[in-house]
Design a protein around this motif. Structure first.
Motif, PDB file in Angstrom:
ATOM      1  N   ASN A 122       0.818  -1.210   0.000  1.00 22.85           N
ATOM      2  CA  ASN A 122       0.000   0.000   0.000  1.00 22.85           C
ATOM      3  C   ASN A 122       0.857   1.267   0.000  1.00 22.85           C
ATOM      4  O   ASN A 122       0.566   2.231  -0.720  1.00 22.85           O
ATOM      5  CB  ASN A 122      -0.940  -0.002   1.200  1.00 22.85           C
ATOM      6  N   LEU A 123       1.873   1.284   0.826  1.00 26.02           N
ATOM      7  CA  LEU A 123       2.729   2.466   0.886  1.00 26.02           C
ATOM      8  C   LEU A 123       3.466   2.683  -0.433  1.00 26.02           C
ATOM      9  O   LEU A 123       3.578   3.822  -0.921  1.00 26.02           O
ATOM     10  CB  LEU A 123       3.725   2.326   2.043  1.00 26.02           C
ATOM     11  N   LEU A 124       4.004   1.596  -1.027  1.00 28.32           N
ATOM     12  CA  LEU A 124       4.693   1.739  -2.304  1.00 28.32           C
ATOM     13  C   LEU A 124       3.738   2.163  -3.415  1.00 28.32           C
ATOM     14  O   LEU A 124       4.091   2.983  -4.286  1.00 28.32           O
ATOM     15  CB  LEU A 124       5.369   0.417  -2.673  1.00 28.32           C
ATOM     16  N   LEU A 125       2.502   1.608  -3.378  1.00 34.48           N
ATOM     17  CA  LEU A 125       1.524   2.002  -4.380  1.00 34.48           C
ATOM     18  C   LEU A 125       1.167   3.488  -4.257  1.00 34.48           C
ATOM     19  O   LEU A 125       1.100   4.223  -5.255  1.00 34.48           O
ATOM     20  CB  LEU A 125       0.264   1.144  -4.251  1.00 34.48           C
ATOM     21  N   SER A 126       0.941   3.935  -3.029  1.00 29.39           N
ATOM     22  CA  SER A 126       0.605   5.344  -2.811  1.00 29.39           C
ATOM     23  C   SER A 126       1.733   6.255  -3.270  1.00 29.39           C
ATOM     24  O   SER A 126       1.520   7.266  -3.954  1.00 29.39           O
ATOM     25  CB  SER A 126       0.298   5.585  -1.338  1.00 29.39           C
ATOM     26  N   GLN A 127       2.972   5.867  -2.904  1.00 31.66           N
ATOM     27  CA  GLN A 127       4.110   6.695  -3.304  1.00 31.66           C
ATOM     28  C   GLN A 127       4.286   6.707  -4.823  1.00 31.66           C
ATOM     29  O   GLN A 127       4.563   7.747  -5.435  1.00 31.66           O
ATOM     30  CB  GLN A 127       5.376   6.173  -2.628  1.00 31.66           C
ATOM     31  N   ALA A 128       4.103   5.559  -5.470  1.00 31.86           N
ATOM     32  CA  ALA A 128       4.267   5.485  -6.921  1.00 31.86           C
ATOM     33  C   ALA A 128       3.209   6.321  -7.638  1.00 31.86           C
ATOM     34  O   ALA A 128       3.509   7.044  -8.610  1.00 31.86           O
ATOM     35  CB  ALA A 128       4.195   4.031  -7.378  1.00 31.86           C
ATOM     36  N   LEU A 129       1.957   6.268  -7.154  1.00 33.68           N
ATOM     37  CA  LEU A 129       0.902   7.046  -7.798  1.00 33.68           C
ATOM     38  C   LEU A 129       1.147   8.548  -7.653  1.00 33.68           C
ATOM     39  O   LEU A 129       0.993   9.318  -8.601  1.00 33.68           O
ATOM     40  CB  LEU A 129      -0.457   6.655  -7.199  1.00 33.68           C
ATOM     41  N   HIS A 130       1.512   8.984  -6.461  1.00 38.31           N
ATOM     42  CA  HIS A 130       1.777  10.407  -6.272  1.00 38.31           C
ATOM     43  C   HIS A 130       2.978  10.868  -7.099  1.00 38.31           C
ATOM     44  O   HIS A 130       3.017  12.003  -7.600  1.00 38.31           O
ATOM     45  CB  HIS A 130       2.014  10.710  -4.776  1.00 38.31           C
ATOM     46  N   THR A 131       3.977  10.023  -7.233  1.00 38.03           N
ATOM     47  CA  THR A 131       5.153  10.396  -8.017  1.00 38.03           C
ATOM     48  C   THR A 131       4.815  10.537  -9.503  1.00 38.03           C
ATOM     49  O   THR A 131       5.264  11.465 -10.191  1.00 38.03           O
ATOM     50  CB  THR A 131       6.265   9.356  -7.819  1.00 38.03           C
ATOM     51  N   ARG A 132       3.978   9.609 -10.002  1.00 39.40           N
ATOM     52  CA  ARG A 132       3.653   9.649 -11.418  1.00 39.40           C
ATOM     53  C   ARG A 132       2.734  10.817 -11.771  1.00 39.40           C
ATOM     54  O   ARG A 132       2.912  11.461 -12.810  1.00 39.40           O
ATOM     55  CB  ARG A 132       3.017   8.327 -11.834  1.00 39.40           C
ATOM     56  N   ILE A 133       1.750  11.109 -10.934  1.00 38.73           N
ATOM     57  CA  ILE A 133       0.837  12.207 -11.285  1.00 38.73           C
ATOM     58  C   ILE A 133       1.497  13.561 -11.108  1.00 38.73           C
ATOM     59  O   ILE A 133       0.984  14.571 -11.582  1.00 38.73           O
ATOM     60  CB  ILE A 133      -0.446  12.139 -10.450  1.00 38.73           C
ATOM     61  N   ALA A 134       2.629  13.583 -10.413  1.00 42.00           N
ATOM     62  CA  ALA A 134       3.326  14.866 -10.260  1.00 42.00           C
ATOM     63  C   ALA A 134       3.874  15.366 -11.592  1.00 42.00           C
ATOM     64  O   ALA A 134       4.111  16.567 -11.762  1.00 42.00           O
ATOM     65  CB  ALA A 134       4.446  14.732  -9.247  1.00 42.00           C
ATOM     66  N   HIS A 135       4.081  14.444 -12.568  1.00 37.92           N
ATOM     67  CA  HIS A 135       4.595  14.828 -13.871  1.00 37.92           C
ATOM     68  C   HIS A 135       3.485  15.129 -14.876  1.00 37.92           C
ATOM     69  O   HIS A 135       3.761  15.524 -16.003  1.00 37.92           O
ATOM     70  CB  HIS A 135       5.495  13.719 -14.428  1.00 37.92           C
ATOM     71  N   PHE A 136       2.210  14.914 -14.495  1.00 39.44           N
ATOM     72  CA  PHE A 136       1.096  15.205 -15.406  1.00 39.44           C
ATOM     73  C   PHE A 136       0.821  16.711 -15.416  1.00 39.44           C
ATOM     74  O   PHE A 136       0.986  17.393 -14.390  1.00 39.44           O
ATOM     75  CB  PHE A 136      -0.162  14.455 -14.964  1.00 39.44           C
TER      76      PHE A 136
END
Length: 385
Positions: free
Chosen positions: A28-42
């Motif tokens: 869960n923590l890795l998923l949350s971090q990965a999603l926030h990291t990816r949408i930061a570039h949108f």
């Protein structure tokens, strides 16, 4: 008291749940971090005015469809991660129940050989040392424990058989010289040495009685060589009929109900004989002895000297005497009673009577209900079998 099975279940469940929780939380923590990291570039979408509500889906006159705008990506990520945490909590709860059930079953299967070893150890006695665990299965630690236990039983069985043979040989070797001595005293000594002759005969009989008592005590402590249904009420009546001649001025009464016990008739006869003989010997002139057989218990109550409650434990120790009587015994009577009772799975209870005397009760284990017969109690004297 927590059993080993419960502890193993808790250990299995705890380790499984700890691993599962760490895994799910990490995902869960890795998923949350990965999603926030990816949408930061949108690119940031244009905000939608809240005053312009848009229908979910509608069709324009010219045929075009108007769809509602998507929510902002950060809020979408939070919704996804929140849903993931809810599923995680539910999953952990279900895994907790599953791990407890599976842990309980696995622990029971692992401990099954231990239960078999325990059941065999409880069932064993000196009369059935031939039994073995004979555990089958893989060559593991439990199999090694069972084989070691079987080897110990085999050594113990050989030792007990050797002691039984020694008792039988000693019985023959010790009684034969005493019988020869008694015959020599009775035949070889002239009548004019009557006092010496009587004293020698007295000590000869006393030695014979002592040897007999020691052999019976050793036999009782080594278990039952033979066992079968025994009518204990008939043994009580026979013993009382024989004891009438030696009771003197002591009055012996009995109340018996038919009762069948599984055991050795010779040892049970000795048990009753010792109880009655002890009650008659340790009595006062004109005293009484009451023998009762009812409710699976043989009770012998007598009058006599006062017995201190703190000395009750000494009654069943070999060669312990609380009082001096006219015919001093070997001090083995009640210790033999205790050993015979133990060999038959019975308990011996002693309690002092108010005003003097003792009450001894031998309580037998409940057996087959078919061996009990309810009849009206019979009250009779020592000589009325």
């Amino acid at each position: 008291m927590t059993t080993v099975r419960v502890r193993l279940t808790l250990i299995y469940s705890g380790l499984f749940l700890l691993t599962s929780v760490v895994l799910l939380v990490t995902v869960n923590l890795l998923l949350s971090q990965a999603l926030h990291t990816r949408i930061a570039h949108f690119p940031t979408p244009a905000p939608v005015a809240p005053a312009e509500p848009v229908a979910p889906v509608r069709e324009m006159p010219d045929g075009r469809e108007v769809r509602p705008p998507l929510p902002p990506l950060p809020r979408l990520v939070d919704d996804v991660v929140g849903y993931q945490w809810e599923v995680t909590v539910l999953t952990v709860g279900v895994l907790t129940l599953v791990s407890l059930v599976v842990g309980w079953l696995v622990a029971g299967r692992i401990l099954r050989p231990v239960h078999r070893i325990t059941a065999t150890a409880r069932r064993l006695s000196l009369s059935n040392l031939h039994e073995r665990i004979a555990l089958t299965g893989p060559e593991d630690e439990l199999r090694e424990l069972a084989d070691t236990f079987d080897a110990m039983l085999e050594r113990l069985e050989r030792s007990v058989e050797g002691q039984r043979r020694f008792i039988a040989n000693a019985s023959h070797e010790l009684r034969t010289p005493l019988a020869v001595q008694r015959a020599a005293i009775e035949i070889g000594l002239p009548e004019d040495v009557g006092e010496i002759r009587d004293k020698l005969l007295f000590h000869n009989r006393r030695t014979e009685n002592l040897i007999d008592a020691l052999l019976v005590l050793a036999q009782a402590e080594h278990g039952l060589e033979r066992s079968g249904p025994v009518a204990l009420d008939k043994i009580v009546r026979l013993v009382l009929a024989e004891a009438e001649e030696g009771s003197g001025d002591v009055t012996v009464t009995a109340r018996t109900r038919p009762f069948v016990v599984h055991g050795d008739p010779v040892l049970l006869n000795r048990l009753v004989t010792n109880l009655v003989d002890n009650a008659v010997r340790h009595n006062r002139p004109g005293g009484t002895v009451e023998v009762t057989l009812a409710g699976g218990a043989l009770t012998v109550r007598n009058t006599g000297p006062v017995v201190p409650p703190e000395r009750l434990g000494d009654l069943f120790e070999p060669f312990r005497r609380l009082h001096t009587t006219r015919e001093q015994g070997a001090g083995l009577g009640l210790s033999i009673v205790a050993s015979i009772a133990k060999a038959h799975g019975a308990q011996v209870r002693a309690s002092p009577n108010p005003g003097g005397g003792l009450e001894l009760a031998v309580v037998f284990r409940p057996g087959d209900p078919a061996s009990w017969r309810s009849v009206v109690p019979e009250i009779h004297g020592a000589g009325d079998p």
